[in-house]
Design a protein around this motif. Structure first.
Motif, PDB file in Angstrom:
ATOM      1  N   TRP A  37      45.395  54.049  28.853  1.00  0.00           N
ATOM      2  CA  TRP A  37      45.153  53.867  30.288  1.00  0.00           C
ATOM      3  C   TRP A  37      43.722  54.248  30.625  1.00  0.00           C
ATOM      4  CZ3 TRP A  37      48.909  52.438  34.035  1.00  0.00           C
ATOM      5  CH2 TRP A  37      50.183  52.220  33.511  1.00  0.00           C
ATOM      6  N   VAL A  38      43.151  53.641  31.670  1.00  0.00           N
ATOM      7  CA  VAL A  38      41.784  53.942  32.101  1.00  0.00           C
ATOM      8  C   VAL A  38      41.688  53.941  33.621  1.00  0.00           C
ATOM      9  CG1 VAL A  38      40.605  53.043  30.055  1.00  0.00           C
ATOM     10  CG2 VAL A  38      41.096  51.504  31.949  1.00  0.00           C
ATOM     11  N   TRP A  39      40.746  54.703  34.133  1.00  0.00           N
ATOM     12  CA  TRP A  39      40.372  54.644  35.546  1.00  0.00           C
ATOM     13  C   TRP A  39      39.137  53.758  35.640  1.00  0.00           C
ATOM     14  CZ3 TRP A  39      42.673  56.186  39.888  1.00  0.00           C
ATOM     15  CH2 TRP A  39      43.673  57.160  39.803  1.00  0.00           C
ATOM     16  N   LEU A  40      39.176  52.775  36.536  1.00  0.00           N
ATOM     17  CA  LEU A  40      38.059  51.865  36.744  1.00  0.00           C
ATOM     18  C   LEU A  40      37.543  51.981  38.172  1.00  0.00           C
ATOM     19  CD1 LEU A  40      39.508  48.642  35.079  1.00  0.00           C
ATOM     20  CD2 LEU A  40      38.135  50.448  34.011  1.00  0.00           C
ATOM     21  N   ASP A  41      36.247  51.939  38.313  1.00  0.00           N
ATOM     22  CA  ASP A  41      35.585  51.942  39.616  1.00  0.00           C
ATOM     23  C   ASP A  41      34.979  50.560  39.798  1.00  0.00           C
ATOM     24  OD1 ASP A  41      34.327  52.728  41.983  1.00  0.00           O
ATOM     25  OD2 ASP A  41      32.671  53.722  40.950  1.00  0.00           O
ATOM     26  N   GLY A  42      35.245  49.950  40.953  1.00  0.00           N
ATOM     27  CA  GLY A  42      34.709  48.608  41.167  1.00  0.00           C
ATOM     28  C   GLY A  42      35.054  48.061  42.533  1.00  0.00           C
ATOM     29  N   ARG A  60      46.463  49.956  32.615  1.00  0.00           N
ATOM     30  CA  ARG A  60      46.548  49.850  31.153  1.00  0.00           C
ATOM     31  C   ARG A  60      45.443  48.909  30.695  1.00  0.00           C
ATOM     32  NH1 ARG A  60      51.400  47.081  30.100  1.00  0.00           N
ATOM     33  NH2 ARG A  60      50.631  47.050  27.968  1.00  0.00           N
ATOM     34  N   ARG A  61      44.632  49.378  29.792  1.00  0.00           N
ATOM     35  CA  ARG A  61      43.501  48.582  29.302  1.00  0.00           C
ATOM     36  C   ARG A  61      43.970  47.245  28.731  1.00  0.00           C
ATOM     37  NH1 ARG A  61      38.160  49.755  27.380  1.00  0.00           N
ATOM     38  NH2 ARG A  61      38.477  51.953  27.818  1.00  0.00           N
ATOM     39  N   ASP A  62      45.055  47.246  27.958  1.00  0.00           N
ATOM     40  CA  ASP A  62      45.505  45.990  27.339  1.00  0.00           C
ATOM     41  C   ASP A  62      46.234  45.066  28.314  1.00  0.00           C
ATOM     42  OD1 ASP A  62      47.892  47.376  27.530  1.00  0.00           O
ATOM     43  OD2 ASP A  62      48.440  47.146  25.431  1.00  0.00           O
ATOM     44  N   GLY A  63      46.447  45.509  29.555  1.00  0.00           N
ATOM     45  CA  GLY A  63      47.071  44.662  30.567  1.00  0.00           C
ATOM     46  C   GLY A  63      46.065  43.886  31.405  1.00  0.00           C
ATOM     47  N   LEU A  64      44.775  44.179  31.231  1.00  0.00           N
ATOM     48  CA  LEU A  64      43.736  43.487  31.998  1.00  0.00           C
ATOM     49  C   LEU A  64      43.444  42.121  31.392  1.00  0.00           C
ATOM     50  CD1 LEU A  64      41.245  46.431  32.495  1.00  0.00           C
ATOM     51  CD2 LEU A  64      42.743  45.420  34.220  1.00  0.00           C
ATOM     52  N   ARG A  65      43.218  41.142  32.241  1.00  0.00           N
ATOM     53  CA  ARG A  65      42.889  39.788  31.796  1.00  0.00           C
ATOM     54  C   ARG A  65      41.557  39.371  32.412  1.00  0.00           C
ATOM     55  NH1 ARG A  65      45.930  41.231  28.693  1.00  0.00           N
ATOM     56  NH2 ARG A  65      48.102  40.716  28.514  1.00  0.00           N
ATOM     57  N   PRO A  66      40.669  38.763  31.619  1.00  0.00           N
ATOM     58  CA  PRO A  66      39.410  38.273  32.199  1.00  0.00           C
ATOM     59  C   PRO A  66      39.708  37.308  33.347  1.00  0.00           C
ATOM     60  CG  PRO A  66      39.368  38.102  29.806  1.00  0.00           C
ATOM     61  CD  PRO A  66      40.784  38.467  30.197  1.00  0.00           C
ATOM     62  N   ALA A  67      38.935  37.403  34.403  1.00  0.00           N
ATOM     63  CA  ALA A  67      39.148  36.545  35.573  1.00  0.00           C
ATOM     64  C   ALA A  67      38.814  35.101  35.244  1.00  0.00           C
ATOM     65  CB  ALA A  67      38.294  37.020  36.741  1.00  0.00           C
TER      66      ALA A  67
END
Length: 80
Positions: A37-42, A60-67
């Motif tokens: 898991w990660v905290w993202l600022d954006g 979850r890092r592996d749950g992110l998908r490129p836009a």
């Protein structure tokens, strides 16, 4: 993951995103988390790709998908 990257954040990244959002990364925060898991600022982006609010999200890092790139739908007019 680098500053400027955009992601479609869905429920695969966290259950809080029942309604998906588009997110542009400023930085990955160096905060303690669970493994994977990660905290993202954006910025949360609207349908045109413009920033509408700054957010910190826990995902979850592996749950992110490129836009998927946003296509321009407006008509261009020619001035003469």
């Amino acid at each position: 993951m680098r500053a400027g990257d955009a992601f479609d954040v869905t429920r695969a990244a966290s259950v809080q995103f029942l309604k998906p959002i588009r997110f542009r990364l400023i930085r990955v925060l160096d905060w303690p988390t669970y493994d994977g898991w990660v905290w993202l600022d954006g910025y949360q982006l609207d349908a045109r790709g413009d920033a509408v609010s700054r957010r910190k999200i826990f995902v979850r890092r592996d749950g992110l998908r490129p836009a998927v790139p946003i296509r321009a739908t407006g008509k261009r007019t020619r001035r003469g």
